[in-house]
Design a protein around this motif. Structure first.
Motif, PDB file in Angstrom:
ATOM      1  N   THR A 125       0.828  -1.211   0.000  1.00  9.08           N
ATOM      2  CA  THR A 125       0.000   0.000   0.000  1.00  9.08           C
ATOM      3  C   THR A 125       0.861   1.259   0.000  1.00  9.08           C
ATOM      4  O   THR A 125       0.417   2.307  -0.466  1.00  9.08           O
ATOM      5  CB  THR A 125      -0.971   0.008   1.200  1.00  9.08           C
ATOM      6  N   THR A 127       3.373   1.807  -1.922  1.00  4.74           N
ATOM      7  CA  THR A 127       3.555   2.183  -3.324  1.00  4.74           C
ATOM      8  C   THR A 127       2.211   2.475  -3.990  1.00  4.74           C
ATOM      9  O   THR A 127       2.123   3.355  -4.836  1.00  4.74           O
ATOM     10  CB  THR A 127       4.297   1.076  -4.095  1.00  4.74           C
ATOM     11  N   ILE A 128       1.158   1.764  -3.579  1.00  7.64           N
ATOM     12  CA  ILE A 128      -0.158   1.985  -4.206  1.00  7.64           C
ATOM     13  C   ILE A 128      -0.672   3.392  -3.867  1.00  7.64           C
ATOM     14  O   ILE A 128      -1.069   4.156  -4.751  1.00  7.64           O
ATOM     15  CB  ILE A 128      -1.171   0.924  -3.737  1.00  7.64           C
ATOM     16  N   GLY A 131       1.277   6.028  -5.644  1.00  6.58           N
ATOM     17  CA  GLY A 131       0.929   6.074  -7.060  1.00  6.58           C
ATOM     18  C   GLY A 131      -0.419   6.736  -7.280  1.00  6.58           C
ATOM     19  O   GLY A 131      -0.610   7.482  -8.247  1.00  6.58           O
TER      20      GLY A 131
END
Lengths: 324, 332
Positions: A125, A127-128, A131
């Motif tokens: 999460t 990186t999510i 992003g």
């Protein structure tokens, strides 16, 4: 046990005091009340985040997604404010807490229902969420001109001589203190960290307790998202990039055991304050900013070595109490 | 696999056939890799091309080289968050050596030596002082990169000799890059080391139960120390490759690599709790991450958006077997 715990926090407070005194000897203005309040205010966000992280670490978990949660929530409320300036700020603050808590709940559900290790979940999460900041903003910034004056000014206002931002930190600290020391939920955080198996037998739902710890760290991250954006008046993809490890470092310096079950609100606050004081003192005594990272790294290592000694002592004390 | 929901705080690997689980994990990864490969070749006409596929390997080899050693560290139940900072420090000291007129062999020696030294420092703190590795390496992560910042400030080192650049840009055979060959050789060495030697067996033993391993004569601390030196060594090698490929050193070099390396290892089926995993899985995971980033790059998807796919891939692939098991229990 209480006495020993107190000495660890006392030791940290003394270390902070020593830094203050040393710098003040060279630069008398450093210890002026005004400057000390500034340091406190500068550290407010880190203190709140450290408290959220502490709740998670107590349950033998870790939340690597806090900084990304902060950036995502901050971007959402900043864009909402830019698009609908008439929306009252308290509503935006409530929204930021809710959004942050929702993101935290997402982590929590994966840990609770699917039993995926927290470090893996929050690595994903991290990186999510980061992003998604890019996706919703299209890589664009929200700058001061686009934010409404209320959005920026709220935390700069003063109450009883303290900036509102500092009051946020004080209120959050008070709430977390009450939660940790006066409620069954707070006891549960400690209990499953000390011994998850025994906690199950006492009727604590371990997964659910972890879930609530993640909701708490998420809610605090969300709140800090608004505070961070309105303080630095820029919302971008890079906001608080890499900050997740600073938050964990503050906890570790504050004596929160990474193995779970050990840690206090005062410790986490002092750990964050220590980093804040060091970071404020270095430029004052003319240390180049390039040294800052190496010095905080060294401070973390020294704190860890000292904490490790404290923990072994504490273990023995528990045994004594149990046998007595 | 037996039901883990009731034993969620105990390692359940003793009663689960590790080999079978690992095999099925790897076949899942192969499936994912093939799916992404096919999707890529349909998505872009530029994908199925020898040079294109060769470029793809540059996306992951440096990180994957570290992931091989990281897999062993994580199998023992430890973690190393400082690998990217080791790259920064090794690269900086290589640049410094360059300023003092070092030639290519000397530069490589400096990079590798700095890597091993940093790893040994981590290993000493973890095994000598009995500190948790996650905390130690958060500290050394700041410390190592901080030293790079002290040396470099906001400057950069440039002007590496052409013979040095070959390590990051050279091709061994037509389109097969030196980096890729080095990675494949390293992967074979690590495969043999982990799966076919006593050392590898001890690594698994420590991860499953360090206390039991200790009592059965495994020198737990010495093996952990060696493993931290090994991640240091691989980070030093990665520093040589990355510096040679970029042709310059900045203190911000390799920022964020540590999380990508750990993602590769976990995606490769290595349990973050220690005790299980395989090198083949890690190699496949590295390939998958390379395919995803390269494919999305061909579609002009910005790097930051790729991270959503990597993060989602990590969670989904880990969650799939668990969801499948829950579904099977419900229907049974």
């Amino acid at each position: 046990m209480n006495r020993l715990l107190r000495t660890r926090e006392l030791w940290l407070a003394l270390a902070i005091l020593a830094v203050l005194v040393l710098v003040t000897i060279r630069f008398p203005r450093f210890a002026q009340p005004g400057n000390l309040l500034t340091i406190f205010n500068d550290t407010s966000i880190l203190m709140m985040l450290a408290l959220g992280q502490m709740a998670v670490i107590l349950t033998r978990s870790i939340d690597l997604s806090m900084a990304s949660n902060l950036a995502l929530t901050g971007m959402i409320v900043a864009m909402a404010n830019a698009a609908f300036p008439m929306v009252p700020i308290p509503l935006l603050i409530a929204a930021s807490i809710a959004i942050g808590a929702g993101l935290g709940a997402f982590n929590g559900v994966l840990v609770w229902k699917l039993d995926i290790p927290p470090i893996v979940v929050t690595l994903g999460t991290l990186t999510i969420f980061r992003g998604l900041v890019f996706v919703i903003s299209g890589g664009a910034w929200v700058n001061a001109a686009q934010m409404s004056p209320d959005f920026i000014q709220l935390q700069r206002g003063a109450f009883l001589g303290l900036p509102i931002l500092s009051w946020f930190a004080i209120v959050v600290a008070a709430l977390v203190f009450v939660l940790m020391t006066r409620t069954p939920q707070g006891r549960a955080f400690y209990a499953i960290g000390v011994n998850p198996t025994a906690s199950v037998y006492t009727g604590i739902n371990v997964g659910q307790t972890k879930f609530w710890a993640f909701v708490l760290s998420g809610a605090i991250s969300g709140l800090c998202g608004y505070l961070w954006i309105s303080r630095y008046v820029i919302a971008s993809v890079e906001v608080a990039s890499g900050y997740e490890l600073t938050i964990i470092a503050a906890c570790v310096i504050g004596g929160v055991s990474i193995a779970g079950g050990i840690g206090t609100v005062a410790g986490a606050l002092l750990g964050a304050l220590f980093l804040g004081v060091v970071n404020n003192a270095l430029p004052v005594i003319g240390v180049s900013p390039f040294w800052q990272m190496a010095i905080s790294g060294a401070a973390i290592l020294i704190a860890v070595v000292l904490n490790a000694r404290g923990e072994t002592r504490k273990g023995r004390v528990i045994l004594k109490r149990a046998s007595a | 696999m037996t039901d883990t929901t009731h034993t969620r705080h105990l390692p359940d690997r003793l009663d689960s056939p590790v080999r079978a689980a690992v095999l099925s994990w790897e076949s899942l990864l192969v499936l994912v890799a093939v799916a992404i490969f096919v999707a890529n070749s349909f998505a872009s006409p530029y994908f199925l091309n020898a040079w294109s596929l060769s470029d793809l390997t540059f996306n992951f080899t440096e990180k994957a080289i570290i992931a091989l050693a990281m897999a062993l560290v994580i199998i023992t139940g430890e973690i190393d968050l400082s690998v990217a900072s080791i790259i920064a420090l090794a690269s900086t000291l290589m640049g410094l050596a360059l300023q003092f007129g070092a030639d290519t062999p000397m530069l490589v020696a400096v990079g590798v030596a700095v890597g091993i030294a940093c790893g040994a420092f981590n290993g000493f703190l973890v095994t000598g002082l009995k500190l948790p590795s996650i905390v130690v390496t958060i500290g050394t992560m700041s410390l190592f990169r901080g030293i790079a910042y002290i040396i470099l400030g906001d400057q950069s080192f440039k002007g590496y000799p052409a013979s040095f650049s070959w390590f990051g840009q050279g091709y061994v055979w037509w389109v097969i890059s030196f980096e890729l060959v080095l990675f494949l050789v390293a992967a074979v060495i690590f495969y043999v080391l982990l799966h076919h030697t006593n050392f590898g067996r001890r690594v698994f033993a420590i991860g499953n139960n360090a206390t039991a391993a200790q009592f059965s004569g495994v020198r737990v601390d010495r093996i952990k120390f060696v493993l931290f030196c090994l991640t240091g060594l691989m980070s030093g090698i990665a520093a040589v490759l990355l510096t040679a490929r970029l042709g310059s050193t900045r203190p911000s070099i390799a920022q964020g690599f540590e999380l990508e390396v750990i993602t590769m290892v976990v995606l490769g089926g290595v349990s973050i709790l220690g005790g299980s995993g395989s090198i083949i899985g890690v190699v496949l995971a590295a390939l998958i991450m390379g395919l995803v980033t390269f494919g999305l790059g061909l579609l002009n998807v910005p790097g930051i958006v790729m991270s959503i796919f990597i993060g989602a891939l990590l969670i989904v692939v880990i969650a799939l077997p668990i969801l499948f098991k829950m579904w099977k229990q419900r229907t049974a």
